[in-house]
Design an enzyme around this catalytic site. Structure first.
Site, short mmCIF file in Angstrom:
data_model
loop_
_atom_site.label_atom_id
_atom_site.label_comp_id
_atom_site.label_asym_id
_atom_site.label_seq_id
_atom_site.Cartn_x
_atom_site.Cartn_y
_atom_site.Cartn_z
N ASN A 172 10.23 4.77 0.74
CA ASN A 172 9.14 4.58 -0.22
C ASN A 172 7.80 4.72 0.51
O ASN A 172 7.65 4.32 1.67
CB ASN A 172 9.25 3.26 -0.99
CG ASN A 172 9.48 2.04 -0.13
OD1 ASN A 172 10.00 2.12 0.97
ND2 ASN A 172 9.10 0.89 -0.65
N ASN A 175 0.66 3.38 -1.87
CA ASN A 175 -0.71 3.85 -1.80
C ASN A 175 -1.64 2.74 -2.27
O ASN A 175 -1.26 1.95 -3.14
CB ASN A 175 -0.87 5.09 -2.70
CG ASN A 175 -2.17 5.82 -2.46
OD1 ASN A 175 -3.21 5.43 -2.97
ND2 ASN A 175 -2.11 6.87 -1.67
N ALA A 176 -2.86 2.72 -1.74
CA ALA A 176 -3.84 1.72 -2.16
C ALA A 176 -4.12 1.84 -3.65
O ALA A 176 -4.45 0.85 -4.31
CB ALA A 176 -5.13 1.89 -1.35
N CYS A 177 -3.99 3.04 -4.17
CA CYS A 177 -4.00 3.24 -5.62
C CYS A 177 -2.55 3.07 -6.05
O CYS A 177 -1.73 4.00 -5.99
CB CYS A 177 -4.52 4.65 -5.94
SG CYS A 177 -4.57 4.97 -7.69
N TYR A 178 -2.19 1.84 -6.40
CA TYR A 178 -0.79 1.43 -6.49
C TYR A 178 0.12 2.41 -7.24
O TYR A 178 1.25 2.65 -6.85
CB TYR A 178 -0.67 0.06 -7.17
CG TYR A 178 -1.25 -1.10 -6.39
CD1 TYR A 178 -1.66 -0.96 -5.07
CD2 TYR A 178 -1.38 -2.35 -6.99
CE1 TYR A 178 -2.19 -2.04 -4.37
CE2 TYR A 178 -1.90 -3.43 -6.29
CZ TYR A 178 -2.31 -3.26 -4.98
OH TYR A 178 -2.82 -4.33 -4.29
N CYS A 213 9.00 6.18 -4.74
CA CYS A 213 10.22 5.51 -4.27
C CYS A 213 10.94 6.35 -3.22
O CYS A 213 10.78 7.58 -3.16
CB CYS A 213 11.18 5.26 -5.43
SG CYS A 213 10.60 4.09 -6.65
N GLU A 254 14.05 7.19 -3.13
CA GLU A 254 14.99 8.15 -3.73
C GLU A 254 14.28 9.46 -4.07
O GLU A 254 14.79 10.55 -3.82
CB GLU A 254 15.60 7.56 -5.00
CG GLU A 254 16.48 6.33 -4.77
CD GLU A 254 15.70 5.02 -4.84
OE1 GLU A 254 14.50 5.00 -4.48
OE2 GLU A 254 16.31 4.02 -5.24
N CYS A 272 15.30 2.57 -9.47
CA CYS A 272 14.53 2.26 -10.66
C CYS A 272 14.82 3.32 -11.74
O CYS A 272 15.44 4.36 -11.48
CB CYS A 272 13.04 2.22 -10.35
SG CYS A 272 12.26 3.84 -10.13
N CYS A 309 13.55 6.89 -11.03
CA CYS A 309 14.36 7.62 -10.04
C CYS A 309 15.69 8.07 -10.67
O CYS A 309 16.17 9.16 -10.38
CB CYS A 309 14.62 6.76 -8.82
SG CYS A 309 13.15 6.60 -7.78
#
Ligand code: THU
Length: 177
Positions: free
Chosen positions: A86, A89-92, A97, A99, A131, A134
């Protein structure tokens, strides 16, 4: 020979210990659309390698926000393994992921037929599961392949993608309208 698709199998993957639950040989081979593999389930050393590679990939996870490292290893029809972790990023919302990282690596190198994926996390009490996003990305490349869900203690269960994402929508459905 029909294999028992739909039934979970359990096992452990200590290196060198072999496969405690002998996997069945071949599954149905049928014409199933792009990417659908439906071939031999990985066995023995190949399976051990796949399981090891997902653990190793986990060590590369970039997850400073969740602190939830995940590793994946994808076995192609040709026997190659592509791993992924995975990458947050700071930009969530831009995080990806493990996968999907593995799938994107494989696709971008020309591989579209897959046999199995193994996934590892640090969760001690639960098998890691992919998830929903994925699962759908995996399903793009068929639903008859195996997903190995592991725990750090070396145990795992294996599920068909079709079990993880039943009644799924895929590329062949686009031709039915
Ligand atoms: N994650 C994966 O990479 N794979 C999974 O199967 C579950 C969740 C990642 C996404 C995010 O970086 C972190 O784990 C927490 O959700």
């Amino acid at each position: 020979m029909l294999r028992d698709a739909g039934r979970a199998r359990a096992g452990r993957y200590p290196v060198g210990a072999g496969h405690p639950v002998p996997p069945p040989g071949k599954s149905l081979t049928r014409a199933c659309g792009a990417g659908m593999e439906g071939s031999v389930r990985p066995q023995g050393e190949r399976l051990q390698l796949l399981l090891r590679r997902c653990r190793e990939a986990k060590a590369c996870a970039y997850c400073p926000y969740s602190r939830f490292p995940v590793g994946a290893a994808l076995l192609t029809a040709g026997g190659e393994i592509f791993s992924g972790c995975n990458v947050e990023n700071a930009c969530y919302s831009l995080g990806v992921c493990a996968e999907r990282t593995a799938i994107q690596k494989a696709i971008s190198e020309g591989h579209t037929r897959f046999r199995a994926m193994a996934i590892a996390s640090d969760m001690g009490t639960e098998f890691i599961v992919p998830c929903g996003a994925c699962r759908q990305v995996m399903r793009e490349f068929g639903k008859d392949w195996d997903v190995y869900l592991t725990k750090p203690d070396g145990t795992y269960i294996v599920k068909k993608l079709d079990e993880l994402l039943p009644l799924s929508f895929g590329p062949e459905d686009l031709k039915k309208a």
